[in-house]
Scaffold this motif. Structure first.
Motif, short mmCIF file in Angstrom:
data_model
loop_
_atom_site.label_atom_id
_atom_site.label_comp_id
_atom_site.label_asym_id
_atom_site.label_seq_id
_atom_site.Cartn_x
_atom_site.Cartn_y
_atom_site.Cartn_z
N GLU A 48 41.01 54.86 28.94
CA GLU A 48 39.70 54.20 28.96
C GLU A 48 38.58 55.24 29.04
O GLU A 48 37.55 55.11 28.36
N LEU A 49 38.78 56.26 29.85
CA LEU A 49 37.78 57.33 29.93
C LEU A 49 37.68 58.06 28.59
O LEU A 49 36.57 58.30 28.09
N ILE A 50 38.82 58.37 27.99
CA ILE A 50 38.83 59.08 26.71
C ILE A 50 38.12 58.23 25.64
O ILE A 50 37.33 58.75 24.84
N TYR A 51 38.40 56.94 25.64
CA TYR A 51 37.80 56.04 24.65
C TYR A 51 36.28 56.02 24.77
O TYR A 51 35.57 56.17 23.77
N LEU A 52 35.76 55.85 25.99
CA LEU A 52 34.31 55.74 26.16
C LEU A 52 33.60 57.05 25.86
O LEU A 52 32.56 57.06 25.20
N SER A 63 27.92 66.83 18.05
CA SER A 63 28.75 67.06 19.22
C SER A 63 30.02 67.82 18.84
O SER A 63 30.67 67.52 17.84
N THR A 64 30.39 68.83 19.63
CA THR A 64 31.64 69.57 19.39
C THR A 64 32.56 69.36 20.59
O THR A 64 32.78 68.25 21.00
N GLY A 65 33.11 70.42 21.12
CA GLY A 65 33.98 70.31 22.29
C GLY A 65 33.18 70.00 23.54
O GLY A 65 31.96 70.00 23.56
N MET A 66 33.90 69.74 24.63
CA MET A 66 33.26 69.37 25.89
C MET A 66 33.58 70.43 26.94
O MET A 66 34.75 70.77 27.16
N GLU A 659 44.92 66.12 31.46
CA GLU A 659 45.34 65.63 30.14
C GLU A 659 44.17 65.00 29.39
O GLU A 659 44.03 65.17 28.18
N ALA A 660 43.32 64.29 30.12
CA ALA A 660 42.15 63.68 29.49
C ALA A 660 41.20 64.75 28.99
O ALA A 660 40.65 64.65 27.88
N ASN A 665 39.08 67.65 23.94
CA ASN A 665 38.72 68.93 23.30
C ASN A 665 39.65 69.28 22.14
O ASN A 665 39.60 70.39 21.62
N GLN A 666 40.49 68.35 21.74
CA GLN A 666 41.38 68.59 20.60
C GLN A 666 40.66 68.35 19.28
O GLN A 666 39.77 67.53 19.20
#
Length: 666
Positions: A48-52, A63-66, A659-660, A665-666
């Motif tokens: 859910e965090l990854i999705y949002l 936007s690029t990596g985080m 993991e998130a 960042n992939q």
């Protein structure tokens, strides 16, 4: 990405489904060990965090990596968001009628992109737009069915159509044969020549046949609602887009035997007049055109595309290539025309035409075709098995009963338990169909029996319900989107109740907050000032004479605004009132001990009249109420979040958290 960014992602609305929470519980039960965190003992998945966050990144093409700091900031915002959702659920907001209605109202929009129907519609839209890149010129011969035609009648019509097709393929002229055989009333004028057309301008079977043929080819008989057509494609070319022309019309009086000759001579004289140097087209149109709708505006007609006008007029219009080019006289059924090209433009983009194409597809036979394809795919995918013997018996027993009579007839004949079909292992009976009829608040106009009409409607409804359940259970993206909308409404409702409306309406709380934080609502040193920025130096002396030596007052400001600025709005810009001067771009350069002065700042001269100077001090509540409300709402939100963190302890699974971060960042 700040708090409001995530809020914006989750405030869109959709529908609550009865199976949502059981499904969510199942998902959570399967992934307990992989949860990102627990909030008050209840798990929250890392997906859910990854999705949002990913959704927010997708909306920003740059936007690029985080970075690690950005991830931690987003994680904290996510935790605060989930705490509010948890509190809203505990308060029962998800069970309120208001919530359920709001969520329900967005169901169709939310599920639409995932439905079989959507992909089929998209395919038809793209096919129609692809065909629009081309225009087809075709002739046809129509063989109509007699009224109440029998099967033998239809075969006789078909045999005649095949006979005429053979004549065409053996060298017969389709246009001459159209005069002899075609039952299309327009054939007497056009000999079956339909001119150029493109997609969505003919009935679907006719269009499909025409676009499948090459120039010179003749179709097999094509059946439409009008009868059988033999079609010969005469030409194919790229779609020229749209054109705008003006025209002169000379009408032919059908009751005057000499009218044709008179009109031909008149239009020839007009055409000769147009060729003369210094001739004004608009004057010629006004003096000679017999089209009352356009003669007074230079003969101008609206934009049109291929297939919108009668063929002779259209071909003349699209044959013009240069703006201002004038055509020779063109005869149509309305009379003689002379056309002038005003403008041309290519076919619009798919995005611009999409809604128009969709609307036209939904109004013609393609919509029925799409629905039939949807049902066929649904039946195959969800193991639909119709009880043909039972259906045949029901049709026989109930064919004479109306919708109102149907439930009673079913009960009287003891047909309640007769099977209709099985769908994914569930068997539906006549009793289920009766309940469905009684729950629907509408009457279906029927051409067949009421049973047949309602059986078809019931079948479609059950297939659609099954498809929705399939999407909900097996489409992860849809699950996430549904949860986003569900939780977004709850978060919004809680914030509205505990923060936004409270911050606006709690006047005692506002004043108390203002008093406790009075140090944040202070005026710097101020001076009463009137500043005139001179934009037109030709107007300087008049303004200078008005202001120099004057005492600052409301009367002076009002007088200047009415006498000078209103008469010369581009000559001056003014600013007045009690102004903080230390950081003011003009006043910071001024001598506050002089009542009148002139200062140049950023290339412009400013005339300044000063009044009383006021020391630094607190702002009155009325002067800063808007800022106080904003700060008070932020205070309420922080207090709410702090309270919820104590009420629902947060435990983070560091392995899932890492993991998130890696996934983002992939």
């Amino acid at each position: 990405m700040n708090y409001r960014t995530i809020s914006a992602l989750v405030l869109s609305l959709s529908l609550v489904l009865a199976t949502f929470y059981p499904l969510l519980a199942e998902i959570q039960a399967q992934g307990q060990d992989e949860s990102l965190m627990t909030i008050g003992g209840k798990p929250v998945e890392k997906d859910e965090l990854i999705y949002l966050i990913s959704k927010g990144k997708d909306s920003d093409p740059s936007s690029t990596g985080m970075s690690r700091d950005e991830f931690e900031e987003n994680l904290n915002q996510f935790i605060n968001y989930k705490l509010k959702v948890r509190e809203a659920v505990e308060l029962g907001m998800d069970e309120s009628q208001e919530f359920l209605m709001e969520f329900e109202s967005y169901k169709e929009n939310l599920k639409a992109p995932y439905l079989i129907k959507n992909s089929l519609e998209e395919g038809e839209l793209r096919k129609a737009y692809s065909r629009m890149q081309e225009v087809v010129r075709a002739s046809h011969i129509l063989f109509q069915f007699p009224p109440n035609a029998s099967q033998e009648d239809s075969l006789s019509v078909l045999r005649m159509a095949l006979k005429v097709k053979d004549q065409i393929e053996n060298g017969g002229d389709i246009n001459e044969l159209a005069l002899e055989y075609s039952e299309d009333p327009s054939a007497k004028q056009n000999k079956g020549d339909l001119g150029y057309f493109t997609a969505l301008q003919m009935v679907q079977p006719f269009e499909d046949a025409a676009f499948s043929l090459q120039a010179g080819q003749v179709s097999d008989p094509v059946m439409t609602n009008f009868g059988y057509h033999i079609i010969k494609v005469l030409d194919k070319r790229p779609n020229p887009g749209q054109v705008r022309v003006s025209h002169i019309l000379v009408r032919i009086d059908a009751d005057d035997p000499n009218a044709e000759d008179l009109a031909r001579r008149k239009v020839a004289d007009i055409y000769t007049e147009i060729q003369k140097e210094n001739t004004v087209w608009e004057n010629i149109v006004k003096n000679y055109s017999e089209d009352p709708a356009s003669s007074q505006n230079g003969g101008m007609l609206p934009w049109f595309s291929v297939g919108s006008m009668i063929p002779e007029f259209e071909m003349a219009a699209f044959s013009l290539t240069e703006i201002g080019e004038v055509s020779p006289p063109v005869k149509t059924k309305y009379g003689y025309h002379i056309l002038r090209l005003e403008d041309k433009k290519p076919i619009d983009s798919f995005e611009d035409l999409e809604e128009s194409i969709r609307s036209r597809i939904m109004r013609d036979s393609r919509s029925t075709m799409i629905q039939s394809q949807v049902m066929a795919i649904q039946k195959s995918r969800y193991s639909f098995d119709e009880n043909e013997t039972s259906i045949g018996n029901l049709e026989s027993e109930l064919k004479t009963f109306t919708q109102i009579q149907l439930p009673g007839a079913v009960a009287a004949k003891g047909l309640d338990n007769n099977e209709l079909f099985t769908l994914q292992g569930t068997t539906y009976t006549m009793s289920d169909l009766v309940n469905f009829i009684e729950s629907e608040e509408l009457k279906i106009p029927v051409k067949t029996s009421a049973f047949d009409a309602w059986y078809d409607r019931f079948t479609a409804a059950k297939l659609n319900e099954t498809e929705e359940q399939d999407i909900l259970q097996n489409n992860k993206e849809y699950q996430m989107l549904l949860k986003e909308y569900h939780d977004g409404i709850l978060m919004f409702s809680l914030m509205n109740q505990e923060v936004w409306q409270k911050g606006l309406q709690d006047s005692l709380g506002q004043r108390s907050f203002y008093q406790e934080n009075i140090q944040d609502y202070q005026w710097d040193e101020r001076v009463d000032a009137f500043i005139v920025k001179v934009l037109d130096m030709n107007q300087l002396n008049e303004a200078r004479a008005k202001l120099r030596g004057s005492t600052l007052s409301t009367e002076l400001i009002s007088s200047f605004e009415s006498e000078f600025k209103s008469n010369n709005p581009l000559a001056y810009q003014t600013e007045s009132g009690l102004l903080e001067f230390n950081n003011h771009p003009v006043l910071s350069e001024a001598n506050l001990n002089e009542s009148y002065q002139e200062i140049e700042v950023n290339g412009h001269l400013h005339l300044i009249v000063l009044g009383d100077k006021l020391p630094a001090g607190p702002k009155d509540f009325s002067e800063t109420r808007g800022l106080v409300i904003r700060d008070y709402q932020e205070f309420l939100e922080k207090s709410l979040t702090d309270r919820l963190k104590e009420k629902y302890p947060v435990q983070i699974n560091n392995k899932s958290k890492e993991e998130a971060f890696v996934s983002l960042n992939q």
